[in-house]
Design an enzyme around this catalytic site. Structure first.
Site, PDB file in Angstrom:
ATOM      1  N   SER A  60       0.845  -1.201   0.000  1.00 39.10           N
ATOM      2  CA  SER A  60       0.000   0.000   0.000  1.00 39.10           C
ATOM      3  C   SER A  60       0.878   1.248   0.000  1.00 39.10           C
ATOM      4  CB  SER A  60      -0.923   0.023   1.233  1.00 39.10           C
ATOM      5  OG  SER A  60      -0.155   0.095   2.427  1.00 39.10           O
ATOM      6  N   GLY A  61       0.234   2.400  -0.149  1.00 39.43           N
ATOM      7  CA  GLY A  61       0.907   3.678  -0.015  1.00 39.43           C
ATOM      8  C   GLY A  61       2.050   3.914  -0.978  1.00 39.43           C
ATOM      9  N   LYS A 100      -3.672  -7.949   1.442  1.00 34.46           N
ATOM     10  CA  LYS A 100      -3.257  -6.680   0.826  1.00 34.46           C
ATOM     11  C   LYS A 100      -2.192  -6.912  -0.241  1.00 34.46           C
ATOM     12  CE  LYS A 100      -4.286  -3.535   4.672  1.00 34.46           C
ATOM     13  NZ  LYS A 100      -3.723  -2.557   5.635  1.00 34.46           N
ATOM     14  N   ASP A 153       7.388 -10.304   8.257  1.00 32.12           N
ATOM     15  CA  ASP A 153       7.646  -9.089   9.026  1.00 32.12           C
ATOM     16  C   ASP A 153       9.148  -8.823   8.975  1.00 32.12           C
ATOM     17  OD1 ASP A 153       8.047  -7.104  10.911  1.00 32.12           O
ATOM     18  OD2 ASP A 153       6.566  -7.897  12.318  1.00 32.12           O
ATOM     19  N   SER A 188      12.922   7.560   4.345  1.00 33.12           N
ATOM     20  CA  SER A 188      12.885   8.229   5.638  1.00 33.12           C
ATOM     21  C   SER A 188      11.648   9.127   5.661  1.00 33.12           C
ATOM     22  CB  SER A 188      14.178   9.023   5.861  1.00 33.12           C
ATOM     23  OG  SER A 188      14.164   9.674   7.106  1.00 33.12           O
ATOM     24  N   TYR A 205       9.084   8.986  16.510  1.00 35.43           N
ATOM     25  CA  TYR A 205       9.117   8.803  15.052  1.00 35.43           C
ATOM     26  C   TYR A 205      10.369   9.428  14.434  1.00 35.43           C
ATOM     27  CZ  TYR A 205       7.565   9.078  10.175  1.00 35.43           C
ATOM     28  OH  TYR A 205       7.480   8.973   8.803  1.00 35.43           O
ATOM     29  N   LYS A 230      13.621   7.786  12.213  1.00 38.76           N
ATOM     30  CA  LYS A 230      13.876   8.194  10.832  1.00 38.76           C
ATOM     31  C   LYS A 230      15.243   8.876  10.682  1.00 38.76           C
ATOM     32  CE  LYS A 230      10.157   6.770   8.709  1.00 38.76           C
ATOM     33  NZ  LYS A 230      10.241   5.769   7.615  1.00 38.76           N
TER      34      LYS A 230
END
Length: 332
Positions: free
Chosen positions: A42-43, A68, A93, A172, A186, A190
């Site tokens: 996705s995305g 998915k 994973d 990132s 977060y 990153k």
């Protein structure tokens, strides 16, 4: 005299543009190449897979959710340019067990050949005030966002060095260039990716393997929609100072930069400014890129100070707004 100096400067810049391609990496040919995309169901990851597939690549999609993955496979296959192309799906994973990741990468290479490009796009986000976030949140984000990029990269690097060809992409975020309110967990995960990428690039450059770090802004993806459900007011208001990008736009730029072997991949004018501002000791792909960073640094730093002032004002206004009910209660 002034005219002579100007002419000399123009000649120098033109020379840089002519010499730059001679020291830049040779572009990677995508037709027939094997591209592995983690977080590809996705995305941005899915859009990157589509973009590579449209250019003739063979795709291995890696993600956790099998349903998915299968849907993404169908969506990608609609963009084939020949009947030989293949989309392979692997459910794993990438942040949990290196040996398992290594095994599935080997399986993919047995079916589709050596990996020419790896795109580390598996990731997640979480926001909240530092003292309100569970300690486990920091561990989770470092595991998924950082180790989830380390493991696949480690699994492909030996073969790439042996073949003396390859691209490794780390996705990132602009929050990996600039620490923002609510992103203590977060942003740190990153930022870690950049340190990994810079060190790795120095190791693999002699083997004609090139690393790209992409810094996308807020992008219209399912991940952003989920993140916005719990995002603090301050974080949301700061995020709203820039436009939300389409994942297709982000994917196209990342693929373009990866093919060229560019270390930095930024989106839009804000992204370009932020990448120039935070270049530090990062590698450059061309003399021209380095010159642009030197020339624009002062101007961009001046603009950045206004941005930082604006962000600080947002935080102060929110603090005052939240404090008002308390003042009313004390005087009631």
């Amino acid at each position: 005299m002034l005219l002579l100096a100007a002419a000399g400067l123009v000649a120098f810049v033109l020379l840089l543009y002519m010499v730059s391609p001679l020291i830049s990496p040779k572009p990677l040919a995508l037709p027939g190449a094997h591209v592995v995309v983690t977080g590809g169901s996705s995305g941005i990851g899915k859009c990157i897979a589509i973009e590579c597939y449209k250019q003739g690549a063979f795709i291995t999609l890696v993600a956790r959710n099998e349903d998915k993955l299968l849907q993404a496979k169908k969506d990608i296959e609609k963009h084939s340019i020949n009947d030989k192309q293949v989309v392979l799906c692997i459910s794993v994973d990438v942040s949990q067990d290196y040996n398992q990741v290594e095994n599935v990468i080997k399986q993919a290479q047995e079916k589709l050949g050596p990996v020419d490009m790896l795109v580390n796009c598996a990731g997640t986000s979480m926001s909240g005030k530092f003292e309100e976030l569970e300690v486990s949140s920091f561990e989770k984000l470092m595991s998924i966002n950082y180790l989830g990029s380390v493991y696949p990269s480690r699994a492909v690097i030996t073969t790439m060095k042996e073949r003396r060809v390859g691209r490794i992409v780390f996705v990132s975020s602009q929050a990996g260039q600039l620490g923002l309110f609510g992103f203590t967990a977060y942003s740190s995960s990153k930022f870690a990716i950049r340190g990994l990428a810079e060190a790795l690039q120095m190791e693999v450059k002699p083997y004609n393997v090139y690393v790209t770090v992409a810094y996308p802004p807020d992008t219209d993806t399912p991940g952003l929609a989920e993140e916005n459900k719990t995002k603090p007011l301050e974080t949301r208001l700061i995020s709203e100072t820039t436009a939300i990008c389409k994942p297709e736009q982000v994917a196209k730029q990342i693929v373009k930069d990866a093919i060229q072997g560019n270390f930095n991949s930024s989106i839009g004018s804000d992204g370009y400014m932020l990448s120039s501002l935070t270049c530090g000791m990062a590698p450059v792909t061309s003399i021209t890129e380095g010159l642009q960073q030197v020339v624009t640094m002062g101007l961009f730093r001046t603009i950045a100070l206004f941005y930082l002032g604006s962000f600080d004002n947002i935080v102060r206004r929110c603090m005052v707004q939240k404090a008002k009910p308390e003042v009313v209660d004390k005087t009631a």
